[in-house]
Design an enzyme around this catalytic site. Structure first.
Site, PDB file in Angstrom:
ATOM      1  N   CYS A 112       0.598  -1.131  -0.156  1.00 58.58           N
ATOM      2  CA  CYS A 112      -0.027   0.044  -0.004  1.00 58.58           C
ATOM      3  C   CYS A 112       1.007   0.912  -0.258  1.00 58.58           C
ATOM      4  O   CYS A 112       1.772   1.665  -0.932  1.00 58.58           O
ATOM      5  CB  CYS A 112      -0.825  -0.264   0.955  1.00 58.58           C
ATOM      6  SG  CYS A 112      -2.167   1.387   0.859  1.00 58.58           S
ATOM      7  N   HIS A 221      -3.548  -4.776   0.768  1.00 53.99           N
ATOM      8  CA  HIS A 221      -3.351  -5.115   1.908  1.00 53.99           C
ATOM      9  C   HIS A 221      -3.554  -7.064   2.346  1.00 53.99           C
ATOM     10  O   HIS A 221      -3.983  -7.412   2.663  1.00 53.99           O
ATOM     11  CB  HIS A 221      -3.975  -5.027   3.105  1.00 53.99           C
ATOM     12  CG  HIS A 221      -3.382  -3.096   3.555  1.00 53.99           C
ATOM     13  ND1 HIS A 221      -2.706  -2.999   3.547  1.00 53.99           N
ATOM     14  CD2 HIS A 221      -4.218  -2.491   2.858  1.00 53.99           C
ATOM     15  CE1 HIS A 221      -2.619  -1.881   3.707  1.00 53.99           C
ATOM     16  NE2 HIS A 221      -3.029  -1.802   3.006  1.00 53.99           N
ATOM     17  N   GLU A 223      -1.161  -8.544   4.360  1.00 53.15           N
ATOM     18  CA  GLU A 223      -0.905  -9.300   5.801  1.00 53.15           C
ATOM     19  C   GLU A 223      -1.928  -9.404   6.071  1.00 53.15           C
ATOM     20  O   GLU A 223      -2.052 -10.327   7.672  1.00 53.15           O
ATOM     21  CB  GLU A 223      -0.119  -7.758   5.972  1.00 53.15           C
ATOM     22  CG  GLU A 223      -0.554  -6.866   6.490  1.00 53.15           C
ATOM     23  CD  GLU A 223      -1.421  -5.658   5.453  1.00 53.15           C
ATOM     24  OE1 GLU A 223      -1.019  -5.582   4.784  1.00 53.15           O
ATOM     25  OE2 GLU A 223      -2.007  -5.093   5.998  1.00 53.15           O
TER      26      GLU A 223
HETATM   27  N1  LIG Z   1      -2.081   6.877   2.782  1.00 55.82           N
HETATM   28  C1  LIG Z   1      -2.211   6.103   1.319  1.00 55.82           C
HETATM   29  C2  LIG Z   1      -1.860   4.771   1.532  1.00 55.82           C
HETATM   30  C3  LIG Z   1      -2.904   3.824   2.054  1.00 55.82           C
HETATM   31  C4  LIG Z   1      -2.491   2.887   2.972  1.00 55.82           C
HETATM   32  O1  LIG Z   1      -1.435   2.514   2.915  1.00 55.82           O
HETATM   33  N2  LIG Z   1      -3.254   2.391   3.637  1.00 55.82           N
HETATM   34  C5  LIG Z   1      -3.153   2.032   4.839  1.00 55.82           C
HETATM   35  C6  LIG Z   1      -4.733   1.909   5.711  1.00 55.82           C
HETATM   36  C7  LIG Z   1      -4.248   2.397   6.811  1.00 55.82           C
HETATM   37  C8  LIG Z   1      -4.373   1.707   8.133  1.00 55.82           C
HETATM   38  O2  LIG Z   1      -3.861   1.113   7.864  1.00 55.82           O
HETATM   39  O3  LIG Z   1      -6.043   2.138   8.486  1.00 55.82           O
HETATM   40  C9  LIG Z   1      -2.909   6.816   0.475  1.00 55.82           C
HETATM   41  O4  LIG Z   1      -4.479   6.806   1.078  1.00 55.82           O
HETATM   42  O5  LIG Z   1      -3.117   5.841  -0.198  1.00 55.82           O
END
Ligand SMILES: N[C@@H](CCC(=O)NCCCC(=O)O)C(=O)O
Length: 252
Positions: A112, A221, A223
């Site tokens: 991400c 994601h 993970e």
């Molecule tokens: N901020 C960037 C990347 C988005 C991202 O890594 N989201 C992860 C989820 C956030 C969380 O863990 O709540 C974008 O918005 O493109």
């Protein structure tokens, strides 16, 4: 052979008024339980981190997601309010680690925000608020306090036949993934190849052209459901295998 270790760049967060260098459990847990590697969380200092000194002590690099965004100045754009929140310490830590891991042939899985950092680290650019573009889906998570709901698998992604990701997954074509992002790759960096896209054209995975080992980024994601979702598990297992191979090669 001892369990190998991967570097995980932290986020710099303020929790109850105190600055923390933190990584989310879902990433380091998937690394341990599915990739079977341990995580070394790297403090997100804006100055003072030495990428090679860190990489000398690990067998892989896992760059996690985060709600913060890569600072636009790093891809030649002026920052505006809605480009935030920012984490300059994370940027200053991740980008050099990504570049040196690729140069040194150290396995890299970028997730991400990590995919976005990979693209910027190699000279590409990002676009923000992609859901405002004509014809682009809303790739953000639903407004919910339930993390399982936020990370629910709900979107199609088409994995390119013959891609690295297809090799690791053991399949190409449509898979279902979760999606929690409002930024995406605008210009793909010269050293990257697109591995998967969403039906709306959003780039969902890239790999490093000519990489000597696992070197991929995914916008989704894996993970979060790594223990139960087949494509997620395959990706983390393949990353773990590459990390073990690298560790064994170092042992000589
Ligand atoms: N901020 C960037 C990347 C988005 C991202 O890594 N989201 C992860 C989820 C956030 C969380 O863990 O709540 C974008 O918005 O493109």
């Amino acid at each position: 052979m001892p369990k190998p270790v991967v570097a995980v760049p932290a986020d710099l967060k303020t929790i109850d008024g105190v600055a923390w260098h933190a990584a989310q459990n879902q990433y380091v847990k998937a690394a341990l339980t599915v990739a079977e590697v341990m995580s070394f969380i790297v403090p997100a200092f804006e100055h003072g981190n030495d990428a090679d000194a860190i990489l000398d002590h690990v067998d892989g690099l896992l760059v996690s997601g985060s709600a913060s965004n890569v600072h636009p100045s790093l891809y030649g754009r002026q920052a505006v309010e809605k480009d935030g929140p920012f984490d300059p310490g994370r940027d200053a830590t991740s980008l050099p680690l990504i570049r040196r891991a690729i140069e040194r042939g150290i396995p890299l899985l970028a997730i991400c925000r990590g995919l976005q950092e990979l693209n910027v680290a190699l000279g590409g650019s990002l676009q923000g608020e992609i859901q405002e573009n004509e014809g682009t889906w809303d790739h953000r998570s639903p407004e919910t306090p339930d993390r399982d709901e936020a990370f629910a698998i709900r979107q199609s992604v088409i994995v390119r036949e013959g891609s690295c990701i297809a090799n690791y997954l053991g399949l190409s074509g449509e898979i279902r993934v979760n999606s929690l992002h409002r930024q995406a790759i605008a210009e793909t960096a010269p050293g990257l190849q697109v591995e998967a896209t969403a039906p709306d054209g959003t780039i969902e995975a890239v790999s490093v052209i000519g990489a000597r080992t696992f070197a991929c980024g995914v916008q989704w994601h894996p993970e979060y459901w790594a223990e139960t979702d087949h494509p997620s598990r395959q990706l983390f297992a393949a990353f773990g295998d590459a990390v073990r191979a690298y560790a064994a090669s170092k042992a000589g």
